[in-house]
Design an enzyme around this catalytic site. Sequence first.
Site, PDB file in Angstrom:
ATOM      1  N   GLU A 122      47.541  12.343  52.231  1.00 43.85           N
ATOM      2  CA  GLU A 122      46.750  11.171  51.832  1.00 43.85           C
ATOM      3  C   GLU A 122      47.606   9.934  51.576  1.00 43.85           C
ATOM      4  O   GLU A 122      47.199   8.809  51.868  1.00 43.85           O
ATOM      5  CB  GLU A 122      45.932  11.494  50.577  1.00 43.85           C
ATOM      6  CG  GLU A 122      44.728  12.386  50.821  1.00 43.85           C
ATOM      7  CD  GLU A 122      45.036  13.868  50.783  1.00 43.85           C
ATOM      8  OE1 GLU A 122      46.233  14.243  50.882  1.00 43.85           O
ATOM      9  OE2 GLU A 122      44.095  14.660  50.642  1.00 43.85           O
ATOM     10  N   ALA A 143      39.210  15.059  54.556  1.00 40.42           N
ATOM     11  CA  ALA A 143      38.025  14.202  54.436  1.00 40.42           C
ATOM     12  C   ALA A 143      37.863  13.394  55.719  1.00 40.42           C
ATOM     13  O   ALA A 143      38.841  13.092  56.395  1.00 40.42           O
ATOM     14  CB  ALA A 143      38.211  13.261  53.250  1.00 40.42           C
ATOM     15  N   GLU A 178      42.742  21.018  50.127  1.00 39.92           N
ATOM     16  CA  GLU A 178      42.139  21.070  48.779  1.00 39.92           C
ATOM     17  C   GLU A 178      40.987  22.074  48.748  1.00 39.92           C
ATOM     18  O   GLU A 178      40.817  22.809  47.780  1.00 39.92           O
ATOM     19  CB  GLU A 178      41.648  19.674  48.387  1.00 39.92           C
ATOM     20  CG  GLU A 178      42.803  18.702  48.160  1.00 39.92           C
ATOM     21  CD  GLU A 178      42.337  17.288  47.896  1.00 39.92           C
ATOM     22  OE1 GLU A 178      41.721  16.690  48.800  1.00 39.92           O
ATOM     23  OE2 GLU A 178      42.578  16.781  46.788  1.00 39.92           O
ATOM     24  N   GLY A 223      41.869  16.919  52.281  1.00 40.66           N
ATOM     25  CA  GLY A 223      40.711  17.607  51.718  1.00 40.66           C
ATOM     26  C   GLY A 223      40.562  19.015  52.253  1.00 40.66           C
ATOM     27  O   GLY A 223      40.011  19.887  51.572  1.00 40.66           O
TER      28      GLY A 223
HETATM   29  N1  3HC Z   1      38.934  12.108  59.608  1.00 41.42           N
HETATM   30  C1  3HC Z   1      38.347  11.627  60.724  1.00 41.42           C
HETATM   31  N2  3HC Z   1      38.889  11.721  61.950  1.00 41.42           N
HETATM   32  C2  3HC Z   1      40.070  12.322  62.050  1.00 41.42           C
HETATM   33  C3  3HC Z   1      40.741  12.852  60.941  1.00 41.42           C
HETATM   34  C4  3HC Z   1      40.122  12.732  59.670  1.00 41.42           C
HETATM   35  N3  3HC Z   1      40.679  13.223  58.564  1.00 41.42           N
HETATM   36  N4  3HC Z   1      41.914  13.385  61.359  1.00 41.42           N
HETATM   37  C5  3HC Z   1      41.954  13.204  62.682  1.00 41.42           C
HETATM   38  N5  3HC Z   1      40.857  12.572  63.099  1.00 41.42           N
HETATM   39  C6  3HC Z   1      40.488  12.234  64.476  1.00 41.42           C
HETATM   40  C7  3HC Z   1      41.412  11.209  65.092  1.00 41.42           C
HETATM   41  O1  3HC Z   1      40.992   9.899  64.775  1.00 41.42           O
HETATM   42  C8  3HC Z   1      41.254  11.507  66.563  1.00 41.42           C
HETATM   43  O2  3HC Z   1      40.033  10.962  66.972  1.00 41.42           O
HETATM   44  P1  3HC Z   1      39.839  10.440  68.464  1.00 41.42           P
HETATM   45  O3  3HC Z   1      40.047  11.633  69.335  1.00 41.42           O
HETATM   46  O4  3HC Z   1      38.466   9.904  68.456  1.00 41.42           O
HETATM   47  O5  3HC Z   1      40.897   9.414  68.633  1.00 41.42           O
HETATM   48  C9  3HC Z   1      41.097  13.019  66.592  1.00 41.42           C
HETATM   49  O6  3HC Z   1      40.709  13.386  65.263  1.00 41.42           O
HETATM   50  C10 3HC Z   1      42.350  13.775  66.967  1.00 41.42           C
HETATM   51  O7  3HC Z   1      43.410  13.298  66.157  1.00 41.42           O
HETATM   52  P2  3HC Z   1      44.889  13.226  66.722  1.00 41.42           P
HETATM   53  O8  3HC Z   1      44.902  12.480  68.005  1.00 41.42           O
HETATM   54  O9  3HC Z   1      45.732  12.739  65.605  1.00 41.42           O
HETATM   55  O10 3HC Z   1      45.142  14.759  67.041  1.00 41.42           O
HETATM   56  P3  3HC Z   1      46.404  15.646  66.760  1.00 41.42           P
HETATM   57  O11 3HC Z   1      46.035  16.998  67.215  1.00 41.42           O
HETATM   58  O12 3HC Z   1      47.626  14.995  67.298  1.00 41.42           O
HETATM   59  O13 3HC Z   1      46.606  15.677  65.156  1.00 41.42           O
HETATM   60  C11 3HC Z   1      45.944  15.905  62.867  1.00 41.42           C
HETATM   61  C12 3HC Z   1      45.632  16.256  64.332  1.00 41.42           C
HETATM   62  C13 3HC Z   1      47.279  16.530  62.463  1.00 41.42           C
HETATM   63  C14 3HC Z   1      44.823  16.435  61.996  1.00 41.42           C
HETATM   64  C15 3HC Z   1      46.061  14.385  62.743  1.00 41.42           C
HETATM   65  O14 3HC Z   1      44.910  13.798  63.306  1.00 41.42           O
HETATM   66  C16 3HC Z   1      46.161  13.875  61.336  1.00 41.42           C
HETATM   67  O15 3HC Z   1      47.232  13.814  60.782  1.00 41.42           O
HETATM   68  N6  3HC Z   1      45.030  13.474  60.760  1.00 41.42           N
HETATM   69  C17 3HC Z   1      44.981  12.873  59.451  1.00 41.42           C
HETATM   70  C18 3HC Z   1      44.948  13.922  58.404  1.00 41.42           C
HETATM   71  C19 3HC Z   1      44.765  13.292  57.054  1.00 41.42           C
HETATM   72  O16 3HC Z   1      45.336  12.258  56.743  1.00 41.42           O
HETATM   73  N7  3HC Z   1      43.950  13.925  56.220  1.00 41.42           N
HETATM   74  C20 3HC Z   1      43.665  13.421  54.926  1.00 41.42           C
HETATM   75  C21 3HC Z   1      42.374  12.701  54.963  1.00 41.42           C
HETATM   76  S1  3HC Z   1      42.011  11.900  53.472  1.00 41.42           S
HETATM   77  C22 3HC Z   1      41.445  13.125  52.480  1.00 41.42           C
HETATM   78  O17 3HC Z   1      41.370  14.260  52.856  1.00 41.42           O
HETATM   79  C23 3HC Z   1      40.991  12.665  51.121  1.00 41.42           C
HETATM   80  C24 3HC Z   1      40.729  13.804  50.204  1.00 41.42           C
HETATM   81  O18 3HC Z   1      41.854  14.060  49.445  1.00 41.42           O
HETATM   82  C25 3HC Z   1      39.582  13.500  49.290  1.00 41.42           C
END
Ligand code: 3HC
Length: 694
Positions: A125, A61, A105, A102
């Site tokens: 998450e 997400a 998912e 997400g």
């Molecule tokens: N939403 C929005 N932006 C995101 C994002 C997300 N889920 N995941 C990463 N980004 C953005 C980062 O903020 C960053 O932005 P920037 O360049 O403007 O600073 C860019 O993407 C790159 O991120 P990283 O520097 O972390 O890049 P890496 O390649 O090192 O890592 C990654 C990539 C493994 C995807 C890491 O970013 C990460 O762990 N992201 C979080 C993933 C996460 O927590 N997902 C769950 C989201 S909540 C959800 O899905 C709810 C659902 O269940 C309903």
Amino acid sequence: MAVDYTTHDGIAVITLNNPPVNGLGLSTRMGIVEGIDRAQHDPAVKAIVLTGAGKAFSGGADITEFNTPKAFQEPTLATVIKAVEGSAKPVVAAIHSVAMGGGLELALGAHYRVAAPGAQIALPEVKLGILPGAGGTQRLPRALGLEAALNMIVSGTPVMSEKLAGTPMFDQMVEGNLLEDALAFARKVGAQSGPHPKIRDRNIGHPNAAGFIQFARNSVAGVAKQYPAPHKCIDAIEAGVLKGFDHGVKVERECFLALVQTPESKALRHAFFGERAASKIPDVPSDTPARNIDKVGVIGAGTMGGGIAMNFVNAGLPVTLLEMKQDALERGLATIRKNYEATVKKGKLTMEALEQRMSLITPTLTYEALGDADLIIEAVYEELGVKEQVFTRLDEVAKPGAILASNTSTLDLNKIAAFTKRPQDVVGMHFFSPANVMKLLEVVRGKDTAKDVLATVMQVAKKIRKTAVVSGVCDGFIGNRMVEQYVRQALFMLEEGALPAQVDKAIEKFGFAMGPFRMSDLAGNDIGWAIRKRRYQEEPHMRYSKIADRLCEAGRFGQKTGGGWYDYKAGDRNAYPSKPIDEMIVAHSKELGIERRKISDDEIVERLVFALVNEGAKILEEGIASKASDIDMVYLTGYGFPLWRGGPMLYADSVGLYNVERAIRRYAAQPNGDAWQIAAGIVERAAQGRGFNS
Ligand code: 3HC
């Protein structure tokens, strides 16, 4: 459009195209549903491949949409997954690089999944203080089994796709071209008559689900005291296990909506974005070319220099380690080896890797050996005269374009840069002890530091896995300048009526890893004493309680001398309240004519934390830090501030700056109130109803 739609010989390919990580924001969600509908209406299409462009299948997400109306606008992720799962034509998710949250998912809603090796598969998450909110707590246990899925959901830890080969998670692993193989797979299943399998229809099948869930609850209770999310993950999983998929989804939804509003989740999301924001410097464009860093020099093989060197060799960069004397050099190398041996003992490093890392260190006694280094960091004695000698020599031996970094924690970087004829190449790299462990790196920007030097150092920091935060030049930079005000308040409270153990307990209950007095005993009370002596000369108007000087005059420097604010026993790191020191504190109040009063724990916490906030606000005003989240990152990664409170500035926002201002004005009217000069940035923001992060 954040989604591309193409057809390939009877197969529709829906490609998420929302850089950087194909976050499932509103336009991406809309694009997927449109693509699924379009494929239904095209008689030539027999099956659908769902994949992601660029460096991810999907990172989940879009977290930036949380707490905005877009997050709940249809099509929600649940609607998207329903469309995918309900497609009459089979949907094949083609997974590579990252399928998280997400994103995973969504893939679990497809009828089939093919995956490239090396993809990170996770429901992370929980690390953002929430839980998978689009069916993940229900479908993952049906794909991987209760135990493996629960562990993944509660920890948020990624698992490599190849480790999941052979489970119902993946129908096929792809070694070659993912899209080609996914197309071939789609053609095969497209030719089969339906219905196509849905993970939601699978049984979880565990011999003692209730028992395992209780075991998981007990384990989580021990490690996640301050965090509600892991508990809610288990609630949602349990609901699905006991009462079926639909009930589980309902409970999951309720938990998600509740968690997303919690302060813990806001704090964790703040830290996630704060870490990434810290690496961006407002006036240094992200495409600034960086210098090549292939060889590093470190001056000083003491605790700090040795720890710094370890960071680089851990990242595979060779280090030339310079000391003035052979025995000091040998001691330094022996300490590094001992540290690695301890890691080998814990089973976290092989002997072979230890030797390989040691072989990357070239010890030397001559400055000339640093001539080919691209980055040289000095970690010598904290005294301007000593730094002058080092930087004058470096100016003679370092190659043109080499970055010259100082690990100073207190000295004026501009003065240090002026010892060279290349101040543009000089920067501060303030590591925290133990330097091989602590995440924080303060990058100190001098008035002449070149932009490409900053860009390079930020890149290097990422390589050695530090959280780098840029600070302007001032006494103590961001972290220590703030902590000085915190310590001043702690000492004043001793004069006014508190004792060390009460202060420490109150702030540790708030969530700090260690209170100011235990911390000072650990670091050495003589360090603060040296700083105060300098302050008495340089800033005589800055009043300090003299009680800490008394302690040092008595030779009680802390753990290393067997006593400080507390007593210590040999071979035991516990701090025992010290009767003579407590009596000394009470006597000191008497000498000052202060009638001691009972100080509440709330007052202790407010005075300590708001002292940080007030100085943090000044640091922002002066442009020493470019954003409030940078200050929070310093405190979260270097000073043991509780992560679940998001750092001092976010905490102040959560209290409300109006309330922070009132409290500071109240303390300013008390004895020792002259230590409070309220920051204009608090007053202005409070008047406008704003916070540091809004
Ligand atoms: N939403 C929005 N932006 C995101 C994002 C997300 N889920 N995941 C990463 N980004 C953005 C980062 O903020 C960053 O932005 P920037 O360049 O403007 O600073 C860019 O993407 C790159 O991120 P990283 O520097 O972390 O890049 P890496 O390649 O090192 O890592 C990654 C990539 C493994 C995807 C890491 O970013 C990460 O762990 N992201 C979080 C993933 C996460 O927590 N997902 C769950 C989201 S909540 C959800 O899905 C709810 C659902 O269940 C309903």
